[in-house]
Design an enzyme around this catalytic site. Structure first.
Site, PDB file in Angstrom:
ATOM      1  CE  LYS A 115      -2.127  -1.244   3.934  1.00 19.38           C
ATOM      2  NZ  LYS A 115      -1.411  -2.667   4.142  1.00 19.38           N
ATOM      3  NE  ARG A 191      -5.247  -0.882   8.741  1.00 13.71           N
ATOM      4  CZ  ARG A 191      -4.173  -1.362   8.672  1.00 13.71           C
ATOM      5  NH1 ARG A 191      -3.807  -2.388   8.904  1.00 13.71           N
ATOM      6  NH2 ARG A 191      -3.301  -0.336   8.039  1.00 13.71           N
ATOM      7  NE  ARG A 226       7.365  -2.490   6.405  1.00 14.13           N
ATOM      8  CZ  ARG A 226       6.031  -2.524   6.147  1.00 14.13           C
ATOM      9  NH1 ARG A 226       5.529  -1.692   5.426  1.00 14.13           N
ATOM     10  NH2 ARG A 226       5.500  -3.224   7.284  1.00 14.13           N
ATOM     11  NE  ARG A 255       5.576  -0.596  10.353  1.00 17.37           N
ATOM     12  CZ  ARG A 255       4.505  -0.788   9.590  1.00 17.37           C
ATOM     13  NH1 ARG A 255       4.086  -0.123   8.475  1.00 17.37           N
ATOM     14  NH2 ARG A 255       3.580  -1.534   9.826  1.00 17.37           N
ATOM     15  NE  ARG A 266       1.629  -5.545  10.710  1.00 18.17           N
ATOM     16  CZ  ARG A 266       2.858  -5.405  10.187  1.00 18.17           C
ATOM     17  NH1 ARG A 266       3.877  -5.627  10.660  1.00 18.17           N
ATOM     18  NH2 ARG A 266       2.815  -4.632   9.021  1.00 18.17           N
TER      19      ARG A 266
END
Ligand code: AP5
Length: 321
Positions: A115, A191, A226, A255, A266
């Site tokens: 995203k 969400r 990431r 993160r 998640r």
């Protein structure tokens, strides 16, 4: 006969009009009726008047010398009247200030579906204001605010942060003048069904809902690789989008929720909620294959947004006709 549309003094501006006519047989009188449907698309004048403040604003249809009040329903008003049999359909002249609305886009998908990466490309081309619920929350966490402290507890468990914190935060950002003027790209919100319902209640609806579809094994690989550049905010991946040089590589951060263990939590949260959100936007959903390289994913999104833009031009053209 002329029609004048007056959208004054009610906190709304008229953003579009549509006029359609149909002929129907009138069995009772053995004649014909012409029905004309006039649609008004209105939006709040002030970015702060997010709810429709007045259930019956001063929206009038002027026909001959009398004013007929119209009823406002959500963000669309419909008025229908009939012409008496025996004469031809009249010509209508619709006078109103119609201004093109900026594009409104929601992008959705599982954790690490791409995203944020796609949002960088979309904003570069379309100039929309990028509003990411996760980024807003991380800013609160970094500021160590009360909301941030509470939010972090949920984010660490891979759960949704409570609506009391998220809903107002996103709504206020959507209603800022830059989002209203340039259009917005909402990332990672809504969400849950309650978040989607809150947007609907505020009269906030996107033109298109983009769903990035990515297989689960790829998602895990993307999460663990990431990295973020704290200086520029740019998203990297150690394998798929490596940093351009050693200087950037040395300052990249990870993160706190980007571990294999946390992404599984998640993902579970995502699966529990995704269908409820999709059901709200099914008529405007565009499903994109997010497994491909980022340029190819963007090509699909770009085609979808171009199509939406063209549709909007056609619709506004029919208003002017
Ligand atoms: P959030 O920050 O929104 O995280 P997320 O949804 O899990 O999504 P990510 O940011 O992890 O991934 P992304 O899809 O943006 O992927 P990216 O482009 O970075 O939310 C975090 C937490 O905040 C949630 O768990 C929740 O607790 C809370 N929260 C957020 N919104 C909330 C809400 N509405 N309500 C309540 N709580 C909320 O890409 C990932 C990696 O893949 C990158 O390294 C990238 O370089 C790489 N990559 C991207 N595309 C490709 C490609 N096509 N090919 C190869 N690599 C690619």
């Amino acid at each position: 006969m002329g029609i004048i549309v007056n959208v004054g003094g009610c906190g709304f501006k008229c953003i579009g009009l549509d006029l359609s006519a149909q002929r129907e047989r009138d069995k009772a009188n053995n004649g014909q009726h012409f029905f004309f449907s006039l649609y008004f698309f209105v939006s709040p004048l002030s970015p702060h008047s997010s709810k429709f403040p007045n259930p019956s604003p001063n929206l009038f249809l002027h026909s001959h010398s009398s004013f007929t009040p119209l009823t406002l329903r959500s963000n669309q008003t419909r008025y229908r009247f009939k012409k008496l049999p025996s004469s031809n359909a009249p010509n209508f002249l619709v006078a109103a200030s119609a201004k093109a609305e900026p594009l409104k886009v929601i992008i959705s998908g599982a954790p690490a579906s791409g995203k944020g990466t796609q949002c960088e490309l979309i904003t570069q081309k379309y100039g929309l204001v990028h509003i990411a619920a996760g980024d807003l929350l991380r800013a609160e966490v970094a500021a160590a605010s009360e909301n941030g402290k509470l939010a972090k507890e949920y984010m660490e468990k891979g759960e949704l942060v409570p609506d009391e914190i998220v809903v107002m935060m996103v709504k206020e950002r959507l209603l800022q003048p830059d989002s209203q003027q340039r259009g917005w790209l909402l990332d990672g919100y809504p969400r849950s069904s309650s978040q989607a319902a809150a947007l609907e209640d505020y009269g906030i609806r996107p033109d298109v809902f983009i769903l990035l579809d990515v297989s689960e094994d790829i998602l895990v690989e993307r999460v663990v690789g990431r990295r973020l550049d704290p200086l520029t905010g740019k998203i990297y991946h150690l394998k798929y989008s490596p940093p351009e040089n050693d200087e950037i590589a040395s300052r990249l951060t990870q993160r706190f929720d980007d571990t294999e263990e946390k992404v599984k939590l998640r993902l579970r949260t995502h699966h529990q909620n995704v269908d409820a959100v999709l059901s709200v936007y099914k008529d405007i959903t565009v499903k994109v294959n997010g497994n491909e390289a980022k340029e190819h994913v963007f090509a699909q999104i770009d085609a979808a947004l171009t199509h939406v833009g063209e549709q909007r031009k056609v619709n506004s053209g029919s208003v002017a006709a």
